[in-house]
Design a protein around this motif. Structure first.
Motif, short mmCIF file in Angstrom:
data_model
loop_
_atom_site.label_atom_id
_atom_site.label_comp_id
_atom_site.label_asym_id
_atom_site.label_seq_id
_atom_site.Cartn_x
_atom_site.Cartn_y
_atom_site.Cartn_z
N LYS A 56 14.39 20.95 -50.76
CA LYS A 56 13.02 20.72 -51.29
C LYS A 56 12.44 19.45 -51.48
O LYS A 56 11.28 19.21 -50.83
CB LYS A 56 12.76 21.41 -52.64
CG LYS A 56 12.59 22.90 -52.60
CD LYS A 56 12.25 23.81 -53.75
CE LYS A 56 12.13 25.27 -53.77
NZ LYS A 56 11.14 25.68 -52.64
N VAL A 57 13.32 18.49 -51.93
CA VAL A 57 12.76 17.15 -51.74
C VAL A 57 12.85 16.36 -50.46
O VAL A 57 11.88 15.71 -50.01
CB VAL A 57 13.73 16.14 -52.82
CG1 VAL A 57 13.54 16.75 -54.40
CG2 VAL A 57 15.11 16.25 -52.23
N ASN A 58 13.61 16.91 -49.41
CA ASN A 58 13.57 16.44 -48.00
C ASN A 58 12.33 16.87 -47.49
O ASN A 58 11.73 16.02 -46.51
CB ASN A 58 14.96 16.81 -47.27
CG ASN A 58 15.95 16.04 -47.81
OD1 ASN A 58 15.83 14.78 -47.97
ND2 ASN A 58 17.21 16.44 -47.53
N GLN A 59 11.82 18.12 -47.93
CA GLN A 59 10.50 18.37 -47.28
C GLN A 59 9.48 17.73 -47.85
O GLN A 59 8.64 17.45 -47.03
CB GLN A 59 10.58 20.05 -47.61
CG GLN A 59 11.30 21.07 -47.00
CD GLN A 59 11.28 22.30 -47.21
OE1 GLN A 59 10.55 22.74 -48.37
NE2 GLN A 59 12.14 23.49 -46.62
N ALA A 60 9.59 17.40 -49.23
CA ALA A 60 8.46 16.61 -49.61
C ALA A 60 8.30 15.39 -49.16
O ALA A 60 7.29 14.82 -49.08
CB ALA A 60 8.81 16.74 -51.16
N SER A 61 9.53 14.59 -48.77
CA SER A 61 9.75 13.48 -48.51
C SER A 61 8.89 13.17 -47.00
O SER A 61 8.06 12.06 -46.99
CB SER A 61 11.18 12.93 -48.22
OG SER A 61 11.75 12.63 -49.42
N LYS A 62 8.74 14.20 -46.47
CA LYS A 62 7.98 14.25 -45.16
C LYS A 62 6.50 14.19 -44.95
O LYS A 62 5.89 14.01 -44.24
CB LYS A 62 8.42 15.34 -44.18
CG LYS A 62 9.91 15.27 -43.82
CD LYS A 62 10.39 16.66 -43.04
CE LYS A 62 11.78 16.56 -42.59
NZ LYS A 62 12.10 17.62 -41.96
N LEU A 63 5.87 14.43 -46.54
CA LEU A 63 4.65 14.54 -46.83
C LEU A 63 4.04 13.49 -47.78
O LEU A 63 3.07 13.63 -48.29
CB LEU A 63 4.41 16.02 -47.61
CG LEU A 63 4.81 17.42 -46.97
CD1 LEU A 63 4.62 18.38 -47.88
CD2 LEU A 63 4.11 17.45 -45.54
N ILE A 64 5.04 12.51 -47.62
CA ILE A 64 4.51 11.22 -48.59
C ILE A 64 4.43 9.95 -47.71
O ILE A 64 5.21 9.79 -46.89
CB ILE A 64 5.76 11.03 -49.71
CG1 ILE A 64 5.92 12.25 -50.62
CG2 ILE A 64 5.46 9.84 -50.43
CD1 ILE A 64 6.82 12.13 -51.48
#
Length: 508
Positions: free
Chosen positions: A110-118
């Motif tokens: 989940k945090v790897n997915q979120a990183s792509k949105l930051i």
């Protein structure tokens, strides 16, 4: 949020031994698994990676995520994008997931997915200095650096200093430019979390101005600002700069962002969408007819316009000098306040026909000054113009103007509480007014000589304030031995009188 942190030397990755000691401490305290959140710098990757491998050899449950949210570079090298303030959002999301008891593998996903949105981008007015060293780079007083890192390294672009609105627009445009390999994809209708981060040396006021500019810029692009936090999250020592972080969000990310935390430095955040809630309230303005050309103005109106333009130009030219004088005895904004008034009057002149009545003219100028100049100067000038206007209702001769200026001066004395000799604007104004009163007995043709002497008296009065001890205004709080320059308010008054005289001499 975080259960542990490992600090290295200034701008240096911590050694593997320290990292491993922290991992063991968390495991000994009962942690089922450990997630290392690492910003994308070579030293961090190497040292945390080495500690991770050593922890694995001890059969510890451990994983690592690399945060690379920097949007500065149009093309990316093997090193990749740097980790910046977006890492703080990963801390929050990972911490919330861990608090819910999620498994390590799920948290990593989940945090790897979120990183792509930051995405994050920084800008500064001044660099930082490693303690005991010189600044890491140099900027001229009118320059800003765009796309810098958090370790004092220079950015990717240097440009001229401009307004907060323009800087913020430049930052967001760069962050979301599709032609850049490091851009953050952002489209109209997206919902974002906005983080406005103090890089170390900004005041709360400056940070609030940038925050407002960022919100309005995003809203102008039809982006929904779902949450906003503003404060000091990831600094570069004392750098005078700011970074903007955007996280494209959905309901799940907002839920995790909103999750309660006991972290003492995490700001209390609202849980409502900000877009649609903000309103910038402007002072009410009467409807006016916008006029772009003034060729048909009467000759007297043309002269008035010429005089006002000359006064405004003179005050704008004195901006820095008046501020410098005011820094020695006040709050350093005398030039700024007079410039605001001058710019507001210039704007007014571009849209208004000069009223035929001088009472209406001075009343209109009083309103402009009152609304735009600000501070005690704005109030005093407005009082002056309002009181002077009343003396011009039935006559506009030079004698009437002398009486009007006298009435305005008396209003300043009455409401401001100062007198000549108190080291204020009155020390330039009163001698000039006294000279203008001689217009009552002046022989025909001698009016310009009286005006010239009035200007001389204003200038002499302004210079005399060097020797006076302040009895009113902010300078009265300063040790008199430190105040050796002329009073800036008096200098401004003398400049106004001189500008009027020069304009009358060069009348169109």
């Amino acid at each position: 949020m975080l259960s542990g942190v490992v600090a290295g030397a200034v701008f240096t990755s911590p050694p593997p031994g320290s990292i491993l000691a922290a991992i063991r401490a968390l495991t000994d305290a009962g942690a089922a698994a450990v997630l290392l959140i690492v910003k994308n710098y070579t030293g961090d990757r190497l040292n945390f990676g080495l500690a991770l491998e050593q922890a694995k050899s001890e059969s510890l449950s451990i994983a690592m995520v690399i945060v690379s949210d920097d949007c500065a570079f149009t093309t990316t090298s093997k090193a990749g994008r740097r980790g910046l303030c977006g890492t703080v959002l990963i801390h929050k999301i990972a911490g919330a997931l861990a608090e819910e008891g999620r498994q390590l593998e799920e948290i990593v996903c989940k945090v790897n997915q979120a990183s792509k949105l930051i995405g994050t981008l920084g800008v500064c007015l001044n660099p930082c200095s490693v303690p005991g060293s010189c600044p890491t780079f140099h900027l001229a007083s009118d320059e800003i650096e765009l796309g810098l890192g958090i370790h004092g390294e220079p950015g990717i672009k240097r440009t001229k200093l401009t307004t907060a609105n323009e800087v913020v627009k430049m930052m967001i445009d760069h962050m979301t430019d599709p032609s850049s390999q490091s851009h953050l994809p952002l489209s109209a209708g997206n919902s974002v979390v906005l983080v406005v981060n103090n890089l170390g040396g900004l005041s709360c006021l400056e940070l609030a101005i940038v925050t407002g500019s960022a919100i309005h810029c995003l809203e102008s692009r039809h982006v929904v600002v779902a949450r906003v936090v503003s404060g000091t999250f990831m600094t570069a020592l004392e750098m005078s700069g700011v970074s903007l972080t955007l996280m494209v969000s959905d309901d799940e990310l907002l839920r995790l962002f909103d999750s309660e935390t006991r972290a003492p430095a995490w700001p209390a955040t609202g849980r409502t969408v900000l877009t649609g809630q903000t309103r910038l309230i402007q002072p009410s303005v009467e409807e006016t007819t916008v006029v772009k050309t003034f060729e048909n103005e009467a000759s007297e109106a043309v002269l008035v316009r010429h005089v006002l333009q000359n006064v405004c130009s003179s005050l704008l030219a004195l901006h820095e000098e008046l501020n410098a004088l005011d820094r020695a005895a006040g709050d350093g904004d005398c030039g700024s306040t007079h410039s605001r008034a001058a710019l507001a009057i210039q704007d007014w002149l571009q849209t208004q026909i000069i009223p035929a009545s001088y009472t209406q003219l001075l009343s209109a100028l009083a309103k402009v000054v009152q609304e735009h100049m600000g501070g005690s100067s704005g109030a005093l000038y407005s009082l002056f113009l309002t009181a002077a206007a009343q003396l011009l209702r039935s006559s506009s001769t030079l004698v009437s103007w002398a009486d009007a200026v006298h009435a305005g001066t008396e209003a300043i004395k009455r409401y401001g509480g100062a007198e000549p000799g108190d080291r204020t604007m009155l020390d330039a104004l009163c001698p000039a007014v006294k000279e203008l009163q001689k217009l009552h007995s002046c022989p025909s043709g001698g009016e310009m000589e009286v005006l010239e002497r009035a200007v001389q008296q204003a200038e002499l009065g302004a210079q005399s304030t060097r020797e006076l001890t302040a009895q009113a205004g902010r300078a009265s709080y300063i040790d008199a031995t430190r105040v050796s320059q002329p009073d800036p308010g008096a200098v401004a008054i003398a400049a106004i009188f001189k500008a009027i005289l020069c304009a009358l001499r060069s009348r169109p």
